[in-house]
Motif scaffolding. Sequence first.
Motif, PDB file in Angstrom:
ATOM      1  N   GLY A 171      38.867 -34.784  63.707  1.00  0.00           N
ATOM      2  CA  GLY A 171      39.493 -34.401  64.966  1.00  0.00           C
ATOM      3  C   GLY A 171      40.799 -35.128  65.235  1.00  0.00           C
ATOM      4  O   GLY A 171      41.656 -34.630  65.962  1.00  0.00           O
ATOM      5  N   GLU A 172      40.963 -36.303  64.625  1.00  0.00           N
ATOM      6  CA  GLU A 172      42.218 -37.043  64.801  1.00  0.00           C
ATOM      7  C   GLU A 172      43.390 -36.320  64.150  1.00  0.00           C
ATOM      8  O   GLU A 172      44.505 -36.385  64.646  1.00  0.00           O
ATOM      9  CB  GLU A 172      42.083 -38.453  64.239  1.00  0.00           C
ATOM     10  CG  GLU A 172      41.180 -39.339  65.073  1.00  0.00           C
ATOM     11  CD  GLU A 172      41.012 -40.733  64.490  1.00  0.00           C
ATOM     12  OE1 GLU A 172      41.682 -41.061  63.481  1.00  0.00           O
ATOM     13  OE2 GLU A 172      40.202 -41.492  65.043  1.00  0.00           O
ATOM     14  N   SER A 173      43.137 -35.638  63.039  1.00  0.00           N
ATOM     15  CA  SER A 173      44.237 -34.942  62.364  1.00  0.00           C
ATOM     16  C   SER A 173      44.241 -33.436  62.640  1.00  0.00           C
ATOM     17  O   SER A 173      45.290 -32.810  62.586  1.00  0.00           O
ATOM     18  CB  SER A 173      44.173 -35.194  60.849  1.00  0.00           C
ATOM     19  OG  SER A 173      42.941 -34.747  60.331  1.00  0.00           O
ATOM     20  N   GLN A 174      43.080 -32.878  62.934  1.00  0.00           N
ATOM     21  CA  GLN A 174      42.956 -31.451  63.235  1.00  0.00           C
ATOM     22  C   GLN A 174      42.167 -31.298  64.532  1.00  0.00           C
ATOM     23  O   GLN A 174      40.935 -31.281  64.508  1.00  0.00           O
ATOM     24  CB  GLN A 174      42.240 -30.716  62.090  1.00  0.00           C
ATOM     25  CG  GLN A 174      42.972 -30.736  60.778  1.00  0.00           C
ATOM     26  CD  GLN A 174      44.285 -29.975  60.860  1.00  0.00           C
ATOM     27  OE1 GLN A 174      44.383 -28.928  61.486  1.00  0.00           O
ATOM     28  NE2 GLN A 174      45.311 -30.510  60.220  1.00  0.00           N
ATOM     29  N   PRO A 175      42.839 -31.185  65.657  1.00  0.00           N
ATOM     30  CA  PRO A 175      42.131 -31.136  66.949  1.00  0.00           C
ATOM     31  C   PRO A 175      41.043 -30.061  67.036  1.00  0.00           C
ATOM     32  O   PRO A 175      40.061 -30.253  67.745  1.00  0.00           O
ATOM     33  CB  PRO A 175      43.247 -30.871  67.951  1.00  0.00           C
ATOM     34  CG  PRO A 175      44.473 -31.423  67.303  1.00  0.00           C
ATOM     35  CD  PRO A 175      44.291 -31.171  65.836  1.00  0.00           C
ATOM     36  N   ILE A 176      41.177 -28.968  66.300  1.00  0.00           N
ATOM     37  CA  ILE A 176      40.151 -27.928  66.341  1.00  0.00           C
ATOM     38  C   ILE A 176      38.809 -28.471  65.859  1.00  0.00           C
ATOM     39  O   ILE A 176      37.752 -28.069  66.346  1.00  0.00           O
ATOM     40  CB  ILE A 176      40.589 -26.672  65.539  1.00  0.00           C
ATOM     41  CG1 ILE A 176      39.664 -25.493  65.815  1.00  0.00           C
ATOM     42  CG2 ILE A 176      40.628 -26.957  64.050  1.00  0.00           C
ATOM     43  CD1 ILE A 176      39.921 -24.830  67.111  1.00  0.00           C
ATOM     44  N   GLY A 183      37.840 -31.437  66.387  1.00  0.00           N
ATOM     45  CA  GLY A 183      37.368 -32.276  67.477  1.00  0.00           C
ATOM     46  C   GLY A 183      36.483 -31.546  68.469  1.00  0.00           C
ATOM     47  O   GLY A 183      35.712 -32.183  69.199  1.00  0.00           O
ATOM     48  N   ILE A 184      36.534 -30.240  68.499  1.00  0.00           N
ATOM     49  CA  ILE A 184      35.672 -29.459  69.390  1.00  0.00           C
ATOM     50  C   ILE A 184      34.203 -29.735  69.071  1.00  0.00           C
ATOM     51  O   ILE A 184      33.363 -29.797  69.961  1.00  0.00           O
ATOM     52  CB  ILE A 184      35.977 -27.952  69.248  1.00  0.00           C
ATOM     53  CG1 ILE A 184      37.354 -27.632  69.819  1.00  0.00           C
ATOM     54  CG2 ILE A 184      34.901 -27.106  69.905  1.00  0.00           C
ATOM     55  CD1 ILE A 184      37.826 -26.233  69.513  1.00  0.00           C
ATOM     56  N   HIS A 231      32.871 -32.438  67.830  1.00  0.00           N
ATOM     57  CA  HIS A 231      32.447 -33.825  68.042  1.00  0.00           C
ATOM     58  C   HIS A 231      31.579 -33.966  69.303  1.00  0.00           C
ATOM     59  O   HIS A 231      30.464 -34.489  69.215  1.00  0.00           O
ATOM     60  CB  HIS A 231      33.682 -34.746  68.076  1.00  0.00           C
ATOM     61  CG  HIS A 231      33.368 -36.193  68.218  1.00  0.00           C
ATOM     62  ND1 HIS A 231      32.857 -36.945  67.189  1.00  0.00           N
ATOM     63  CD2 HIS A 231      33.503 -37.028  69.277  1.00  0.00           C
ATOM     64  CE1 HIS A 231      32.690 -38.189  67.607  1.00  0.00           C
ATOM     65  NE2 HIS A 231      33.075 -38.261  68.877  1.00  0.00           N
TER      66      HIS A 231
END
Length: 138
Positions: A102-107, A109-110, A112
């Motif tokens: 999620g740090e590099s690809q916010p998608i 992070g959903i 997490h």
Amino acid sequence: MNLLRTFYRYWVAILFVAVLVQIGAAGYGAFYAADKSDPGPLTEHGFSHGFDVHDGFGYAIFLGAVILFLLALGARLGRKRVLLALAVPVLVAIQIVLAWGGESQPIVGIFHPLNAFVIAGFTGSLVFAAWRKVRAIG
């Protein structure tokens, strides 16, 4: 062996509470970052400071999940319950990978926070199962 079962029962309850605290720490980090961004700009230090507890505590939960699995093995809880205990560190490891992703690809992070709720529900069900037999006996 009975002592290890008692340790397991208390440990899974502690781990469940730790997961709830971890979710709360994420909320603290988010609102801390929001507060520090007003009037802005939000610095890396300001953002990281709010999530330091969440980051560090997540790794402690992973270690706690591994200990839970080892306690289940040592207490000889049976194949099914040992495999369920093994699922906890696997889910937490996935959680860590989702955080990194999620740090590099916010998608990414959903997933997490969604996985956090899966972990909370799963550990909560393990607590219920571990204490149900004690209530039935007592």
